[in-house]
Design a protein around this motif. Sequence first.
Motif, PDB file in Angstrom:
ATOM      1  N   ASN A   1      47.564  32.792  34.095  1.00  0.00           N
ATOM      2  CA  ASN A   1      48.161  33.842  33.509  1.00  0.00           C
ATOM      3  C   ASN A   1      49.113  33.587  32.569  1.00  0.00           C
ATOM      4  O   ASN A   1      49.777  34.659  32.199  1.00  0.00           O
ATOM      5  N   SER A   2      49.153  32.415  32.369  1.00  0.00           N
ATOM      6  CA  SER A   2      50.132  31.764  31.131  1.00  0.00           C
ATOM      7  C   SER A   2      49.963  32.622  29.795  1.00  0.00           C
ATOM      8  O   SER A   2      48.725  32.617  29.260  1.00  0.00           O
ATOM      9  N   LYS A   3      50.939  33.214  29.164  1.00  0.00           N
ATOM     10  CA  LYS A   3      50.713  33.587  27.920  1.00  0.00           C
ATOM     11  C   LYS A   3      50.934  32.765  26.950  1.00  0.00           C
ATOM     12  O   LYS A   3      50.567  32.914  25.447  1.00  0.00           O
ATOM     13  N   VAL A   4      51.508  31.647  27.132  1.00  0.00           N
ATOM     14  CA  VAL A   4      51.566  30.342  25.960  1.00  0.00           C
ATOM     15  C   VAL A   4      50.390  29.638  25.864  1.00  0.00           C
ATOM     16  O   VAL A   4      50.114  29.402  25.067  1.00  0.00           O
TER      17      VAL A   4
ATOM     18  N   HIS B   1      37.613  30.258  42.150  1.00  0.00           N
ATOM     19  CA  HIS B   1      38.758  30.238  43.141  1.00  0.00           C
ATOM     20  C   HIS B   1      39.358  31.558  43.709  1.00  0.00           C
ATOM     21  O   HIS B   1      40.735  31.560  43.707  1.00  0.00           O
ATOM     22  N   ASN B   2      38.443  32.484  43.571  1.00  0.00           N
ATOM     23  CA  ASN B   2      38.712  33.906  44.042  1.00  0.00           C
ATOM     24  C   ASN B   2      39.921  34.656  43.522  1.00  0.00           C
ATOM     25  O   ASN B   2      40.740  35.062  44.040  1.00  0.00           O
ATOM     26  N   PHE B   3      39.838  34.463  42.096  1.00  0.00           N
ATOM     27  CA  PHE B   3      40.832  35.224  41.361  1.00  0.00           C
ATOM     28  C   PHE B   3      39.778  36.111  40.777  1.00  0.00           C
ATOM     29  O   PHE B   3      38.778  36.192  40.163  1.00  0.00           O
ATOM     30  N   VAL B   4      40.439  37.486  40.593  1.00  0.00           N
ATOM     31  CA  VAL B   4      39.745  38.659  40.071  1.00  0.00           C
ATOM     32  C   VAL B   4      40.901  38.917  38.641  1.00  0.00           C
ATOM     33  O   VAL B   4      42.185  38.890  38.929  1.00  0.00           O
ATOM     34  N   LYS B   5      40.393  39.533  37.729  1.00  0.00           N
ATOM     35  CA  LYS B   5      41.303  39.878  36.379  1.00  0.00           C
ATOM     36  C   LYS B   5      41.346  41.391  36.659  1.00  0.00           C
ATOM     37  O   LYS B   5      40.463  42.164  36.498  1.00  0.00           O
ATOM     38  N   LYS B   6      42.656  41.685  36.642  1.00  0.00           N
ATOM     39  CA  LYS B   6      43.320  42.967  36.467  1.00  0.00           C
ATOM     40  C   LYS B   6      43.976  43.223  35.241  1.00  0.00           C
ATOM     41  O   LYS B   6      45.432  42.670  35.378  1.00  0.00           O
ATOM     42  N   GLY B   7      43.700  43.930  34.213  1.00  0.00           N
ATOM     43  CA  GLY B   7      44.253  44.083  32.930  1.00  0.00           C
ATOM     44  C   GLY B   7      44.380  42.766  32.248  1.00  0.00           C
ATOM     45  O   GLY B   7      43.048  42.046  32.093  1.00  0.00           O
TER      46      GLY B   7
END
Length: 464
Positions: A175-178, A452-458
């Motif tokens: 989730n890093s914006k950098v 790794h069981n992550f989903v993207k929301k937005g």
Amino acid sequence: MVIDKFDYDVFKNFISFVYNKSLNLKKMSINLIMNIYSVFHFYKVKDGLKYIQFYCQEKIPNIDKKILLEMILSIRKKSVDLPDKKLQKIYEAIIITHAKSVVEDCNINRISIDLASSILNIAFGQLDHEPQTCFAALERAFKKFGVSRKIFNLKFNFAMGHCRWHKLSVVNILNSKVFTNETKVSILQQKNKKNELKAKVDMFPKDETIEIDVLNCEHTKQMSKLLAHEISQDVSFKIGDQIITAHKAILLMNSEVFDAMFFGELKETGTVEITDITIDIFQLMIKLLYFQPVDLSKESSETLYDLYAALHKYQCHNALAYLQRFILHRHEDIFLFYEMAQSFFDPELEAKCYERLQSPSKAVNSVYFMNAKPETVNAIFTRDDLKDFPDAARLRAIEWYIDGNEKKDPAIKYRIMKSTENINFENIEAYDLLRSDSLTDRQKVEFYAKKHNFVKKGRKFIQI
């Protein structure tokens, strides 16, 4: 004399030092001290310069957090304006000594992006073991300055290269914006580091030895005697400096081209000169037309290719059928023969090779796979009916293909991108996934997150 270059308090302290050789710096603000330093620098009062330098150096370990940033900014500004290398070293020493406080409490709203990058680049060198602290500082800076990720990464390049980012949590990395996708992939590679991929020779099974019976018919012995009986032979071929003799009847019986050559309207007379076939290939062709035992297993793939071309040109259908049966068992050469069938417009052989490539695990362990056209690789790897070819092995094969062809074709990665469409990346180890050259950095991050069981929301990844 009228002096309007310096402030009254500054010049008064300057005069006091000249006469008394001392100053009560503890009661002065850092800005006043730096202005006095400027006067010493202007009039080249070395004792005064050393006096303030010594004071600043002695004060470094005990600087109050409340004035830490102010001291850094004042000394930095003065070191640049004068310029003064001694002050620059004091500026760096303050940041190094109070690195964590600087990074945690630095009020970036008061400073420019260039100064922020200068400070963090120095501080991060001391905080490589505290990636979370550094990560939080970078995120705050990125949010404040509002520049593009590319510019931000250029400004803070040194800082970003001196932290153990792989110790961050996966959710922070994703989730890093950098971090750019390329940086995320690099960090995730470190986080999932393991042994290098096995050597290519160990990845796929070796092709077993194939034994095929030579031509066997009741006339083989008789044909052998006939071929050896030179007196009865009625046609001769000149290839280079050598002469090969044969029987017209045998040749026309097995070749439409020889039939037209000897009994057509433009029939050949005398010795026939052959310029488009080598002597070795022509001898092999004659043996096949006489149904002679030929051990093709000892012949190279290039020889078989040239033999096929010769038999195809002279339309020797029976010999071609035998050769086809043999080459279909040469699993390691099947990519070569598949493209050969296409170039000679032989749909029957092409279909059979395509069928053999349903299980390509042995064929990809060959140099002919590396030399195959991108269109061929895409056509085979996007098949829905591939067998005995797991997703991990398929991805590694694509990787080797890219590595082997990237120098001569820099765009090869994009030309075979289609070949990855049918790969289920959830079945592939994270390390292999992140090392892949056939995926974009964005794809790597997304596949890694999904694995790794992550989903993207937005714009954020959320763990399920």
